[in-house]
Design a protein around this motif. Structure first.
Motif, PDB file in Angstrom:
ATOM      1  N   ARG A   1      31.490  42.251   4.091  1.00 44.81           N
ATOM      2  CA  ARG A   1      32.100  42.188   5.332  1.00 44.81           C
ATOM      3  C   ARG A   1      31.523  43.911   5.669  1.00 44.81           C
ATOM      4  O   ARG A   1      30.978  43.709   7.074  1.00 44.81           O
ATOM      5  N   GLU A   2      31.842  44.461   5.065  1.00 43.20           N
ATOM      6  CA  GLU A   2      31.468  46.178   5.764  1.00 43.20           C
ATOM      7  C   GLU A   2      29.996  46.387   5.751  1.00 43.20           C
ATOM      8  O   GLU A   2      29.515  47.019   6.678  1.00 43.20           O
ATOM      9  N   HIS A   3      29.195  45.591   4.793  1.00 47.66           N
ATOM     10  CA  HIS A   3      27.923  45.837   4.942  1.00 47.66           C
ATOM     11  C   HIS A   3      27.520  45.007   6.258  1.00 47.66           C
ATOM     12  O   HIS A   3      26.394  45.668   6.787  1.00 47.66           O
TER      13      HIS A   3
ATOM     14  N   VAL B   1      35.779  52.347  12.063  1.00 45.39           N
ATOM     15  CA  VAL B   1      36.080  51.025  11.950  1.00 45.39           C
ATOM     16  C   VAL B   1      36.630  50.596  10.835  1.00 45.39           C
ATOM     17  O   VAL B   1      35.939  51.145   9.693  1.00 45.39           O
ATOM     18  N   VAL B   2      37.521  50.003  10.803  1.00 47.16           N
ATOM     19  CA  VAL B   2      38.189  49.561   9.633  1.00 47.16           C
ATOM     20  C   VAL B   2      37.897  48.045   9.051  1.00 47.16           C
ATOM     21  O   VAL B   2      38.220  47.396   9.825  1.00 47.16           O
ATOM     22  N   GLY B   3      37.442  48.028   8.028  1.00 45.94           N
ATOM     23  CA  GLY B   3      37.235  46.555   7.368  1.00 45.94           C
ATOM     24  C   GLY B   3      38.494  45.951   6.694  1.00 45.94           C
ATOM     25  O   GLY B   3      39.059  44.928   7.527  1.00 45.94           O
ATOM     26  N   PRO B   4      38.908  46.303   5.918  1.00 45.73           N
ATOM     27  CA  PRO B   4      40.179  45.779   5.069  1.00 45.73           C
ATOM     28  C   PRO B   4      41.436  45.821   5.900  1.00 45.73           C
ATOM     29  O   PRO B   4      41.767  46.850   6.614  1.00 45.73           O
ATOM     30  N   GLU B   5      42.489  45.100   5.562  1.00 46.31           N
ATOM     31  CA  GLU B   5      43.599  44.954   5.861  1.00 46.31           C
ATOM     32  C   GLU B   5      44.728  46.078   5.436  1.00 46.31           C
ATOM     33  O   GLU B   5      45.458  46.530   6.191  1.00 46.31           O
TER      34      GLU B   5
ATOM     35  N   CYS C   1      32.300  37.466   8.652  1.00 49.85           N
ATOM     36  CA  CYS C   1      31.745  38.761   9.310  1.00 49.85           C
ATOM     37  C   CYS C   1      30.259  38.693   9.319  1.00 49.85           C
ATOM     38  O   CYS C   1      29.510  38.771  10.019  1.00 49.85           O
ATOM     39  N   GLN C   2      29.801  38.344   7.878  1.00 52.79           N
ATOM     40  CA  GLN C   2      28.196  38.069   7.713  1.00 52.79           C
ATOM     41  C   GLN C   2      27.752  37.160   8.342  1.00 52.79           C
ATOM     42  O   GLN C   2      26.517  37.074   8.587  1.00 52.79           O
TER      43      GLN C   2
END
Ligand code: AMP
Ligand code: GLY
Length: 412
Positions: free
Chosen positions: A11-13, A67-71, A287-288
């Motif tokens: 997701r973050e990539h 920018v925050v990816g995980p919860e 997200c990808q």
């Protein structure tokens, strides 16, 4: 703009790739980036759940947007501390992240906001839950209240199984939600929200089971595609109006406006779309397939969402289809080995309209190796879903990773 990206999975990539093509973004710092992210960002050696370390980094490096990816860091209050320090953050406060962090809170909110969802009851004592399950007699679903990394929901095959699940789920969070069992296909509808303004993105669908034909154990996600043929513009609009927007409004009314990605897990039931759950973040692997379709300056759009200025931004979307196939290590979602060389990455990436998002990868002695259960997400864009899928599978075919497995039916 200097951006700090929190998280280091697939997701973050995908978030990194979208930020990288944004003219407004000059530098991206990322926490312990995987091998695919590392060449495109400045690595910071801070864990994604280390709130103090992340805030210190954002201040020391003069970051303009986080920018925050995980919860997990959101539920721990990362956004609250950043806001106190005047640093814009794409990701909700702890109070707003409860929409994911507590199923009981989320169901209560949905009920108050009139969001269509399964009928439910909450329990804190096993014997009361058991009595309810026996008395109802219909198939129900049992959910732990708190964050459970995908292990908090049991869709039981029998009453005995439902009752068996109660103590374990109660132990996870102290409270359980027991709800009516719904049927129908599922879809992920994710919106960018700046508090009041809700910009709903195209629908996406993930494949959660490990093996073809939706068989085998649940995973973090074996692939995804967007758009989704059974969610046309009118249905998406209905989901926006009856599910996503009322949830965002209800959080505003509670004094906990949501800023970030609001993710509705929706079931298309015979009675219309109903919300199964909300997440306080982007989906992985949704997200990808969503971020590659976002046009324009994504960094600017994220900044607008983080600063309450989304009403002035037009979120434009590439009409092409995206399909993402996840390549996983042998044994995933169980125990996996790591450190296996990954071959054929360059050939895969060189194909037109293909992007390989790394998840569990690392560099060892100059070689990219596996470092987790889900290794890569191979995404392709195409004029149709079939075209996108063909390109993605062609790219997957050029990879060489010992023992790796992937589903052959993503987007079928
Ligand atoms: P959740 O984390 O609440 O989305 O639940 C995980 C998965 O469990 C969902 O994606 C559904 O496949 C299933 N599920 C959850 N709630 C229900 C329900 N009320 N009826 C049927 N299936 C459900
Ligand atoms: N793909 C499901 C999730 O991110 O929760």
């Amino acid at each position: 703009m200097r951006v700090l990206l929190v998280g280091n999975g697939g997701r973050e990539h995908a978030l990194l790739a979208a930020l990288r093509r944004s003219p407004s973004v000059s530098e991206i710092l990322a926490t312990r980036p995987n091998a695919g992210m590392a060449p495109h960002c400045t690595a910071v050696d801070v864990g994604a759940a280390d709130v103090g370390g992340l805030v210190a980094t954002a201040i020391a490096r003069g970051v303009d947007l986080v920018v925050v990816g995980p919860e997990v860091p959101l539920v721990l209050g990362l956004a609250d501390v950043l806001k106190d320090r005047g640093i814009p953050v794409l990701g909700p406060t702890a109070a707003a992240a409860r929409i994911e962090g507590s199923k009981a809170f989320s169901k209560q909110l949905m009920q108050e906001a009139g969001v269509p969802t399964a009928a439910f009851a909450t329990f804190t004592r096993a014997h009361e839950a058991e009595a309810y399950l026996r008395q109802t007699g219909r198939p129900l679903v049992v959910k732990a209240d708190g964050l459970a990394a995908g292990k908090g929901v049991v869709v039981p095959g029998s009453l005995a199984e439902a009752i068996d699940a109660v103590p374990g789920l109660l132990a996870l969070g102290g409270t359980i939600v027991v709800e009516e069992r719904l049927t129908g296909p599922e879809v992920s509808v994710i919106a960018l929200v700046d508090g009041l303004t809700v910009r709903t993105l195209p629908p996406a669908r993930d494949h959660k089971r490990a093996f073809d034909g939706d068989r085998g154990p649940n995973t973090g996600g074996m692939g995804a595609y967007s758009p989704v043929a059974d969610v046309d513009a009118a249905l998406l609009e209905a989901i926006h109006t009856t599910i996503v927007e009322p949830a965002a409004r209800a959080l505003v009314a509670r004094g906990a406006p949501f800023q970030g990605f609001l993710y509705a897990g929706v079931m298309l039931t015979p009675d219309g779309p109903k919300a199964l759950e909300f997440n306080a973040r982007m989906g992985d692997p949704e997200c990808q397939v969503l971020l590659p379709r976002l046009l324009g300056d994504v960094g600017e759009t994220f900044y607008a969402a983080a600063t309450g200025a989304l009403s002035g931004v037009d979120v434009r979307v590439d009409p092409r289809a995206a399909v993402c196939v996840v390549v996983a290590s042998a044994g995933y979602p169980g125990t996996v080995t790591t450190g296996d060389p990954i071959g054929g990455l360059e050939q895969a990436e060189d194909l037109p309209d293909v992007h390989v998002f790394h998840a569990g990868t690392a560099v060892r002695d100059g070689q990219i190796v596996t470092a987790g259960g889900r290794i890569l997400g191979v995404m392709a864009l195409g004029e149709s879903r079939d075209a996108a899928r063909d390109k993605a599978y062609t790219a997957v075919g050029s990879l060489r990773i010992a023992g790796a497995h992937y589903r052959r039916d993503i987007g079928r």
